[in-house]
Design a protein around this motif. Sequence first.
Motif, PDB file in Angstrom:
ATOM      1  N   PRO A  22      45.827  18.918   4.984  1.00  0.00           N
ATOM      2  CA  PRO A  22      45.775  18.378   5.968  1.00  0.00           C
ATOM      3  C   PRO A  22      45.949  19.442   7.246  1.00  0.00           C
ATOM      4  N   PHE A  23      45.286  18.910   8.450  1.00  0.00           N
ATOM      5  CA  PHE A  23      45.265  19.892   9.625  1.00  0.00           C
ATOM      6  C   PHE A  23      45.572  19.153  10.925  1.00  0.00           C
ATOM      7  N   LEU A  24      46.075  19.725  11.904  1.00  0.00           N
ATOM      8  CA  LEU A  24      46.291  19.214  13.197  1.00  0.00           C
ATOM      9  C   LEU A  24      44.908  19.141  13.888  1.00  0.00           C
ATOM     10  N   LEU A  25      44.447  17.998  14.262  1.00  0.00           N
ATOM     11  CA  LEU A  25      43.085  17.713  15.131  1.00  0.00           C
ATOM     12  C   LEU A  25      43.208  17.767  16.624  1.00  0.00           C
ATOM     13  N   VAL A  33      47.597  14.145  16.377  1.00  0.00           N
ATOM     14  CA  VAL A  33      46.394  13.442  15.523  1.00  0.00           C
ATOM     15  C   VAL A  33      46.568  14.495  14.416  1.00  0.00           C
ATOM     16  N   VAL A  34      46.750  14.169  13.030  1.00  0.00           N
ATOM     17  CA  VAL A  34      46.636  14.964  11.731  1.00  0.00           C
ATOM     18  C   VAL A  34      45.445  14.274  11.043  1.00  0.00           C
ATOM     19  N   LYS A  35      44.319  15.146  10.729  1.00  0.00           N
ATOM     20  CA  LYS A  35      43.528  14.595   9.618  1.00  0.00           C
ATOM     21  C   LYS A  35      44.237  15.097   8.289  1.00  0.00           C
ATOM     22  N   TYR A  36      43.739  14.077   7.080  1.00  0.00           N
ATOM     23  CA  TYR A  36      44.293  14.342   5.748  1.00  0.00           C
ATOM     24  C   TYR A  36      43.363  13.658   4.686  1.00  0.00           C
ATOM     25  N   TYR A  54      57.601  20.980  21.647  1.00  0.00           N
ATOM     26  CA  TYR A  54      57.849  20.548  22.968  1.00  0.00           C
ATOM     27  C   TYR A  54      59.442  19.932  22.705  1.00  0.00           C
ATOM     28  N   GLU A  55      60.138  20.302  21.886  1.00  0.00           N
ATOM     29  CA  GLU A  55      61.224  19.972  21.700  1.00  0.00           C
ATOM     30  C   GLU A  55      61.405  18.530  21.576  1.00  0.00           C
ATOM     31  N   ARG A  56      60.503  17.819  20.790  1.00  0.00           N
ATOM     32  CA  ARG A  56      60.422  16.488  20.261  1.00  0.00           C
ATOM     33  C   ARG A  56      60.197  16.365  18.715  1.00  0.00           C
ATOM     34  N   VAL A  57      60.457  15.196  18.366  1.00  0.00           N
ATOM     35  CA  VAL A  57      60.114  14.874  16.738  1.00  0.00           C
ATOM     36  C   VAL A  57      59.172  13.868  16.723  1.00  0.00           C
ATOM     37  N   ALA A  58      58.624  14.125  15.644  1.00  0.00           N
ATOM     38  CA  ALA A  58      57.300  13.328  15.415  1.00  0.00           C
ATOM     39  C   ALA A  58      57.481  11.839  14.682  1.00  0.00           C
ATOM     40  N   ARG A  59      57.028  10.804  15.274  1.00  0.00           N
ATOM     41  CA  ARG A  59      57.215   9.544  14.563  1.00  0.00           C
ATOM     42  C   ARG A  59      55.849   8.912  14.267  1.00  0.00           C
ATOM     43  N   LEU A  60      55.498   8.442  13.177  1.00  0.00           N
ATOM     44  CA  LEU A  60      54.323   8.099  12.705  1.00  0.00           C
ATOM     45  C   LEU A  60      54.019   6.631  13.480  1.00  0.00           C
ATOM     46  N   ALA A  61      53.029   6.709  14.354  1.00  0.00           N
ATOM     47  CA  ALA A  61      52.524   5.583  15.321  1.00  0.00           C
ATOM     48  C   ALA A  61      51.569   4.535  14.458  1.00  0.00           C
ATOM     49  N   ASP A  62      50.476   5.125  13.850  1.00  0.00           N
ATOM     50  CA  ASP A  62      49.526   4.716  13.154  1.00  0.00           C
ATOM     51  C   ASP A  62      48.673   5.545  12.264  1.00  0.00           C
ATOM     52  N   ARG A  63      47.934   4.825  11.444  1.00  0.00           N
ATOM     53  CA  ARG A  63      47.099   5.477  10.533  1.00  0.00           C
ATOM     54  C   ARG A  63      45.687   4.885  10.075  1.00  0.00           C
ATOM     55  N   ASP A  64      44.796   5.784   9.834  1.00  0.00           N
ATOM     56  CA  ASP A  64      43.378   5.124   9.271  1.00  0.00           C
ATOM     57  C   ASP A  64      43.423   5.576   8.002  1.00  0.00           C
ATOM     58  N   LEU A  65      42.184   5.714   7.508  1.00  0.00           N
ATOM     59  CA  LEU A  65      41.906   6.133   6.116  1.00  0.00           C
ATOM     60  C   LEU A  65      42.215   7.491   6.018  1.00  0.00           C
ATOM     61  N   ASP A  66      41.838   8.130   6.865  1.00  0.00           N
ATOM     62  CA  ASP A  66      41.983   9.766   6.803  1.00  0.00           C
ATOM     63  C   ASP A  66      42.486  10.432   8.043  1.00  0.00           C
ATOM     64  N   THR A  67      43.196   9.609   9.076  1.00  0.00           N
ATOM     65  CA  THR A  67      43.689  10.471  10.330  1.00  0.00           C
ATOM     66  C   THR A  67      45.081   9.628  10.448  1.00  0.00           C
ATOM     67  N   ALA A  68      46.158  10.286  10.768  1.00  0.00           N
ATOM     68  CA  ALA A  68      47.293   9.801  10.890  1.00  0.00           C
ATOM     69  C   ALA A  68      47.756  10.333  12.580  1.00  0.00           C
ATOM     70  N   TYR A  69      48.394   9.206  13.155  1.00  0.00           N
ATOM     71  CA  TYR A  69      48.645   9.237  14.636  1.00  0.00           C
ATOM     72  C   TYR A  69      49.978   9.355  14.748  1.00  0.00           C
ATOM     73  N   PHE A  70      50.732  10.626  15.256  1.00  0.00           N
ATOM     74  CA  PHE A  70      51.930  10.479  15.610  1.00  0.00           C
ATOM     75  C   PHE A  70      52.583  10.312  17.081  1.00  0.00           C
ATOM     76  N   ALA A  71      53.500   9.902  17.584  1.00  0.00           N
ATOM     77  CA  ALA A  71      54.163  10.062  18.945  1.00  0.00           C
ATOM     78  C   ALA A  71      55.123  11.076  18.779  1.00  0.00           C
ATOM     79  N   CYS A  72      55.050  11.962  19.747  1.00  0.00           N
ATOM     80  CA  CYS A  72      56.093  12.952  19.811  1.00  0.00           C
ATOM     81  C   CYS A  72      57.114  12.296  20.802  1.00  0.00           C
ATOM     82  N   VAL A  73      58.422  12.021  20.329  1.00  0.00           N
ATOM     83  CA  VAL A  73      59.514  11.509  21.162  1.00  0.00           C
ATOM     84  C   VAL A  73      60.690  12.413  21.257  1.00  0.00           C
ATOM     85  N   ARG A  74      61.700  12.186  22.101  1.00  0.00           N
ATOM     86  CA  ARG A  74      62.754  13.066  22.356  1.00  0.00           C
ATOM     87  C   ARG A  74      63.460  12.596  21.251  1.00  0.00           C
ATOM     88  N   PRO A  75      64.457  13.324  20.768  1.00  0.00           N
ATOM     89  CA  PRO A  75      65.286  13.109  19.579  1.00  0.00           C
ATOM     90  C   PRO A  75      66.467  12.269  20.129  1.00  0.00           C
TER      91      PRO A  75
END
Length: 75
Positions: A22-25, A33-36, A54-75
Amino acid sequence: MRRALVLAIMVLATGCAGSTAPFLLDGDAKSAVVKYSGDIGATYAIAGRHCARYERVARLADRDLDTAYFACVRP
């Protein structure tokens, strides 16, 4: 000739079936947005490292067959 054709098809099929790391797209302070291929679990670490810049944490927002979309939110 037939043997070469069968060998070529096997080589192509093997190349397409292999998994890639996987890699950061794309990403910014608000998202990543991470491809996997295969296991989505490997995407969390990549998105987490990206959001941590950015002093934030990743939260999975959505995903496709080969792409994961994360929101970077404040802890």
